[in-house]
Design an enzyme around this catalytic site. Structure first.
Site, PDB file in Angstrom:
ATOM      1  N   HIS A   1     -21.284  19.106  77.918  1.00 34.10           N
ATOM      2  CA  HIS A   1     -21.193  17.497  77.799  1.00 34.10           C
ATOM      3  C   HIS A   1     -23.252  17.189  77.546  1.00 34.10           C
ATOM      4  O   HIS A   1     -23.325  16.085  77.239  1.00 34.10           O
ATOM      5  CB  HIS A   1     -21.172  17.199  79.666  1.00 34.10           C
ATOM      6  CG  HIS A   1     -22.499  17.680  80.789  1.00 34.10           C
ATOM      7  ND1 HIS A   1     -22.109  18.789  81.027  1.00 34.10           N
ATOM      8  CD2 HIS A   1     -24.325  17.388  80.926  1.00 34.10           C
ATOM      9  CE1 HIS A   1     -23.357  19.360  81.760  1.00 34.10           C
ATOM     10  NE2 HIS A   1     -24.014  18.692  81.443  1.00 34.10           N
ATOM     11  N   ASP A  30     -16.727  23.794  79.611  1.00 32.09           N
ATOM     12  CA  ASP A  30     -17.532  22.876  80.039  1.00 32.09           C
ATOM     13  C   ASP A  30     -18.827  23.790  78.710  1.00 32.09           C
ATOM     14  O   ASP A  30     -19.663  24.100  79.026  1.00 32.09           O
ATOM     15  CB  ASP A  30     -18.749  23.228  80.888  1.00 32.09           C
ATOM     16  CG  ASP A  30     -19.496  21.363  80.812  1.00 32.09           C
ATOM     17  OD1 ASP A  30     -19.704  20.215  79.112  1.00 32.09           O
ATOM     18  OD2 ASP A  30     -20.329  21.032  82.081  1.00 32.09           O
ATOM     19  N   SER A  81     -28.665  21.057  82.825  1.00 29.22           N
ATOM     20  CA  SER A  81     -27.644  21.539  81.897  1.00 29.22           C
ATOM     21  C   SER A  81     -27.450  22.151  81.033  1.00 29.22           C
ATOM     22  O   SER A  81     -28.552  21.893  80.004  1.00 29.22           O
ATOM     23  CB  SER A  81     -26.921  20.260  81.759  1.00 29.22           C
ATOM     24  OG  SER A  81     -26.436  19.741  82.950  1.00 29.22           O
TER      25      SER A  81
END
Length: 389
Positions: free
Chosen positions: A130, A160, A234
């Site tokens: 992402h 992911d 992230s």
């Protein structure tokens, strides 16, 4: 004379053993070298057990610093910047004419910030899908200040994860740890670039293992931690107290968007498998049965007259799919796959996904109160539809 000496020795030995028994029973910490405790009056006649004041002054030597662990990993954690064109049709929000001169398809640049981990010294970098999804340009900024362009090697939306490649050598690659060895309560550190403040280290513990059914990704087996994870973290590293990588930070649970102490990381047991496939083939191949599963609820267990609510029920099966060809039918309760217990739907999907297409899986089911076993030749899961991502 000798008899008297022997009696004295026997009595002394007996008294010593008795004293040792009393100490081991009432004050075992004295034998373990733990800090001595004293009875300390609290209020009135109430007393508590408390570390002696003389020992308390030296407790700073007992506390552990994680500076060495952080230092081992920080050189391998990078910042990842991605950008893409965002196009709008006229009248989307009333601002197109004002800022873009009334063009039919005005555009602006959208930027995304994340973190990454140098996986190999020759330039492979791990991050979240992402962070770089649909990006047209990707750049990586190293801790030493160098900023270089990166190419996308492959991405896997279902876990992911994504792998990037930078044209550099002799990079400080991180050491991979074993997430399988983690225990709830183990100390972990999260390293990344939250809010573009710069490289940041936060500390917490492993709050839970094997978290799934969070509806974040199709295949979930998250490490839950209370180490602070915020926007920009992230794709960064979750390391253990020795400085080895145990997970890639991926998501948080929050009603405000800020860290509330519930963060999730993808364990290295999954990361290494996905990374290896992405580097070799640019995609991830997963096993496939072709069944529509659902958890066995207490209500369903009662309806089907099951002894207990466990396993996964087959709601539907494609006749031309591997499970259908092997003989699995609707309302079968899947109990084990290759001897491993099936606990819930997300767990079963992960079990199937890790099977190699073409291999044969032994699937034990409960059908009408009797157990049966089928040999399922594992298929290859079809690529996800755009709506599945």
């Amino acid at each position: 004379m000798l008899r008297r000496l022997w009696l004295l020795f026997a009595q002394a030995t007996t008294v010593g053993l008795a004293a040792l028994f009393i100490v081991a029973t009432l004050r075992p910490e004295w034998l373990r070298g733990a800090p001595p405790v004293v009875s300390a009056p609290l209020t009135g006649s109430v007393a508590i057990q408390q570390v002696a004041l003389s020992d308390s002054a030296n407790r700073g030597n007992v506390a552990t610093s994680y500076a060495d662990a952080a230092r081992r990993a920080m050189g391998a954690v990078v910042s990842v910047y991605s950008s893409k064109d965002v196009r709008r049709s006229r009248g989307d929000d009333g601002r197109s004419d004002r800022y873009f001169g009334g063009r039919a398809h005005p555009s602006e640049r959208s930027f995304n910030l994340g973190s990454g981990v140098i996986a190999t010294g020759d330039g492979y970098v791990l991050t979240n899908n992402h962070v770089i999804e649909a990006a047209e340009q990707i750049a990586v900024k190293l801790p030493d200040g160098r900023e270089v362009d990166a190419q996308l090697v492959g991405a896997d939306p279902e876990s992911d994860l994504a792998v990037l490649k930078v044209n550099l050598t002799n990079l400080p690659a991180i050491t991979f740890g074993r997430s399988e060895a983690l225990r709830v309560g183990d100390v972990v550190l999260a390293i990344g670039n939250p809010f573009e403040l710069g490289q940041t280290v936060t500390m917490g513990i492993v709050s839970a293992l094997g978290r799934n059914d969070l509806r974040i990704n199709p295949y979930e087996n998250f490490i839950q931690t209370d180490a602070a994870i915020n926007q920009g973290n992230s794709g960064g590293a979750l390391i253990d107290a020795s400085g080895t990588l145990v997970g890639i930070n991926s998501a948080i649970f929050s009603r405000t968007g800020d860290s509330v102490g519930i963060g999730f990381a993808i364990p290295t047991s999954i990361v290494t498998q996905v990374m290896d496939q992405l580097i070799k083939t640019g995609k991830v191949t997963r096993g496939y049965f072709g069944v529509e599963p659902d958890d066995v609820t207490p209500e369903l267990a009662e309806m089907l007259k099951l002894p207990e609510a466990k396993g996964v029920v087959v709601r539907g099966v494609q006749r031309s799919a591997p499970a259908g060809k092997a003989g699995v039918e609707p309302l079968d309760i899947i109990l084990t796959i290759n001897g491993q217990p099936v606990l819930n739907t997300p767990g079963m999907l992960s079990q199937i996904a890790q099977l190699a297409p073409g291999s044969v899986a032994k699937v034990k089911v409960l059908r009408k109160g009797r157990e049966a076993e089928f040999d399922v030749t594992v298929g290859e899961r079809p690529p996800p539809r755009a709506t599945d991502r």
